[in-house]
Design an enzyme around this catalytic site. Structure first.
Site, PDB file in Angstrom:
ATOM      1  N   SER A  74     -19.434   6.679 -27.252  1.00 52.25           N
ATOM      2  CA  SER A  74     -20.701   7.379 -27.487  1.00 52.25           C
ATOM      3  C   SER A  74     -20.608   8.767 -28.103  1.00 52.25           C
ATOM      4  O   SER A  74     -21.622   9.297 -28.540  1.00 52.25           O
ATOM      5  CB  SER A  74     -21.497   7.455 -26.194  1.00 52.25           C
ATOM      6  N   LYS A 113     -26.167  17.157 -24.538  1.00 48.50           N
ATOM      7  CA  LYS A 113     -26.735  15.817 -24.322  1.00 48.50           C
ATOM      8  C   LYS A 113     -27.543  15.804 -23.031  1.00 48.50           C
ATOM      9  O   LYS A 113     -27.118  16.402 -22.027  1.00 48.50           O
ATOM     10  CB  LYS A 113     -25.585  14.804 -24.270  1.00 48.50           C
ATOM     11  N   SER A 161     -24.155   6.591 -27.885  1.00 45.51           N
ATOM     12  CA  SER A 161     -25.406   7.067 -27.352  1.00 45.51           C
ATOM     13  C   SER A 161     -25.684   8.556 -27.597  1.00 45.51           C
ATOM     14  O   SER A 161     -26.829   8.987 -27.489  1.00 45.51           O
ATOM     15  CB  SER A 161     -25.458   6.812 -25.838  1.00 45.51           C
TER      16      SER A 161
HETATM   17  N1  GLN Z   1     -22.299   1.596 -26.779  1.00 43.08           N
HETATM   18  C1  GLN Z   1     -21.571   1.550 -25.552  1.00 43.08           C
HETATM   19  C2  GLN Z   1     -22.483   1.098 -24.447  1.00 43.08           C
HETATM   20  O1  GLN Z   1     -23.580   0.799 -24.715  1.00 43.08           O
HETATM   21  C3  GLN Z   1     -20.979   2.891 -25.282  1.00 43.08           C
HETATM   22  C4  GLN Z   1     -21.814   3.792 -24.465  1.00 43.08           C
HETATM   23  C5  GLN Z   1     -21.160   5.082 -24.122  1.00 43.08           C
HETATM   24  O2  GLN Z   1     -20.060   5.391 -24.571  1.00 43.08           O
HETATM   25  N2  GLN Z   1     -21.832   5.856 -23.306  1.00 43.08           N
HETATM   26  O3  GLN Z   1     -22.135   1.033 -23.312  1.00 43.08           O
END
Ligand code: GLN
Length: 473
Positions: free
Chosen positions: A178, A79, A154
């Site tokens: 994410s 990532k 994400s």
């Molecule tokens: N969707 C969640 C957010 O927007 C989780 C993001 C994550 O786990 N990095 O914060």
């Protein structure tokens, strides 16, 4: 069958017995990337040259009879919020679009020490804020199962890359789902490790008290292979723990599985509910004991998450000021204008929204009241999970409330925030949780079931998932 379609476990055996070379495997993956990337868009950077060089080195080592690590010759996608020395690391933000880290994250050092091959850097929602990968400032990633749908976020680029056989394994980061959500949307396995199990040194921080790096793979067995390489104490990350429990030997009959009542009460898509129900019935049929259990305060998860997250991300992103790293606004005049213009021009809307909210919530006027209350609630949730794990070995719940939604379908920020509802509980409890594929909707979209284990039981959880995975589909 193409080499890139096999699992890491299968490929590791073939590489070891010299049935295939690392170079052949890397070429197969690069060819797949060439064919699929125009549609999928999982990668921000493909490190073709580096991967070929690493593969050659692994093949030479093997030919010489040198000792090789557990992931020797296996291509891993990373990532793009995990720092890679000499390789652009953008966090999918304009502000870091040309940032080349001078050092490797600890997980990268561990991958290299295990002779893994870095195949590229994958797309994400900007600074890992988002649930669909549409929030990347650089590109969109689409779901390999249906290109009109999102890959989830994400870590959508990592999940899509593995699902499209554009990588054999991948690393993601999970703050509030994410790793798990994109894994569910793309039909692959994704683990959020226990808090402290994997070093975050070199991870571009979102919310430091919640962030974890985790593996994404085609099977639970493969996820364990990658987890074993990256997990462990790190003097460079004081939050890492030395407690490493070995995988407990279990059979399905000895398992007590808790149905996480509150997570089944949410408005879950009917096809997802049906699939998860089938998993539960199947576990029961194979002798597992099923119990309905309750964890209190689940109704507070969403506000709690966005208080904790915004306060911490406002602080973490303060370092991006146009002075030390990344984009700098030209001809700003004075230093205040330099901050405002650099951040104003190079942060996306959702990043700005969260930084503003976090700054407001942590302003002196409130004397830390929001954060203090949030920390109390977090503790209560942790205790709730502890109580539940005194009576069962693992918790089961849906991983998402809907399957992958259409690109551009969810625009309202609050609606987007709700897509991770099933993921937040484990985040606050600091416990390991993973998404395991458990079927498809009628329109052929993958469905994931979430398995959650007690703190530090990561290896047992992965072993149980490996044991049961075939029962889920
Ligand atoms: N969707 C969640 C957010 O927007 C989780 C993001 C994550 O786990 N990095 O914060």
């Amino acid at each position: 069958m193409k080499l890139c379609e096999l699992t890491a476990t299968e490929l590791a055996k073939m590489l070891k017995s010299k049935e295939i070379s690392a170079t052949e495997l890397v070429e197969s993956v690069l060819q797949q990337i060439k064919e699929k990337e125009p549609d999928v868009g999982g990668y921000i950077t493909v490190t073709e040259g580096i991967a070929r060089k690493q593969a050659k080195a692994v093949d030479e080592k093997r030919a010489r009879g040198d000792r090789l690590g557990a992931l020797a010759g296996i291509p891993v996608a990373v990532k793009d919020n995990i720092c890679t020395k000499g390789i652009k690391t953008t966090a999918a933000s304009r502000i870091l679009e040309n940032f080349v880290p001078p050092y490797n994250a600890t997980v990268i050092e561990r991958l290299l020490a295990s002779d893994a091959i870095i195949i590229g850097k994958t797309n994400l929602d900007e600074f890992a804020m988002g649930s669909s990968c549409e929030n990347s400032a650089l590109q969109r990633t689409r779901n390999p199962h249906d290109l009109s749908r999102v890959a989830g976020g994400s870590s959508g680029g990592s999940a899509a890359a593995v699902a499209a056989n554009e990588a054999i394994l991948a690393l993601g980061s999970d703050t509030g789902g994410s790793v798990r959500l994109p894994a569910a949307f793309c039909g692959v396995v994704g683990l959020r490790p226990s808090y402290g199990m994997v070093s975050r040194y070199g991870l571009i921080a979102l919310a430091s008290s919640l962030d974890q790096i985790g593996p994404i793979a085609k099977t639970a067995e493969d996820a364990k292979l990658l987890f074993d390489v990256i997990a462990g104490e790190d003097p460079k990350d004081m939050t890492t723990i030395s407690k490493q429990q070995p995988a407990a030997q279990r059979d399905i009959k000895s398992l007590t599985v808790g149905l996480h009542k509150e997570q089944f009460d949410w408005k879950i898509d009917s096809e997802i509910a049906k699939s998860v129900d089938a998993v539960i019935k199947n576990l029961e049929k194979h002798g597992a004991t099923i119990k309905t259990v309750s964890v209190p305060h689940m109704e507070c998860l969403l506000p709690l998450y966005y208080i904790m997250l915004t306060v911490e991300c406002a602080s973490n992103l303060a370092r991006l000021d146009g002075v030390r790293y990344g984009y700098r606004a030209p001809d700003a005049g004075d230093v205040e204008k330099l901050y405002c213009q650099s951040r104003g021009a190079a942060f996306g809307d959702d990043v700005k929204r969260r930084v503003i909210l976090g700054t407001f919530l942590s302003s002196a006027e409130f004397g830390g009241a929001y954060r203090k209350k949030a920390l109390c609630l977090k503790r209560k949730i942790e205790e709730g999970y502890q109580r539940v794990f005194a009576e069962c070995d693992l918790l089961i719940s849906p991983m998402s409330v809907t399957p992958a939604f259409g690109v551009g379908d969810v625009v309202e920020p609050l609606k987007m925030y709700e897509t991770d509802m099933c993921a937040f509980g484990a985040t606050f409890a600091g416990v390991p949780a993973m998404s395991v594929p458990c079927g498809f909707t009628d329109s052929k979209l993958p469905i994931g079931v979430q398995l959650t284990g007690p703190r530090c039981s990561d290896r047992s959880l992965l072993s149980v998932a490996a044991l049961c995975q075939h029962l889920f589909l």
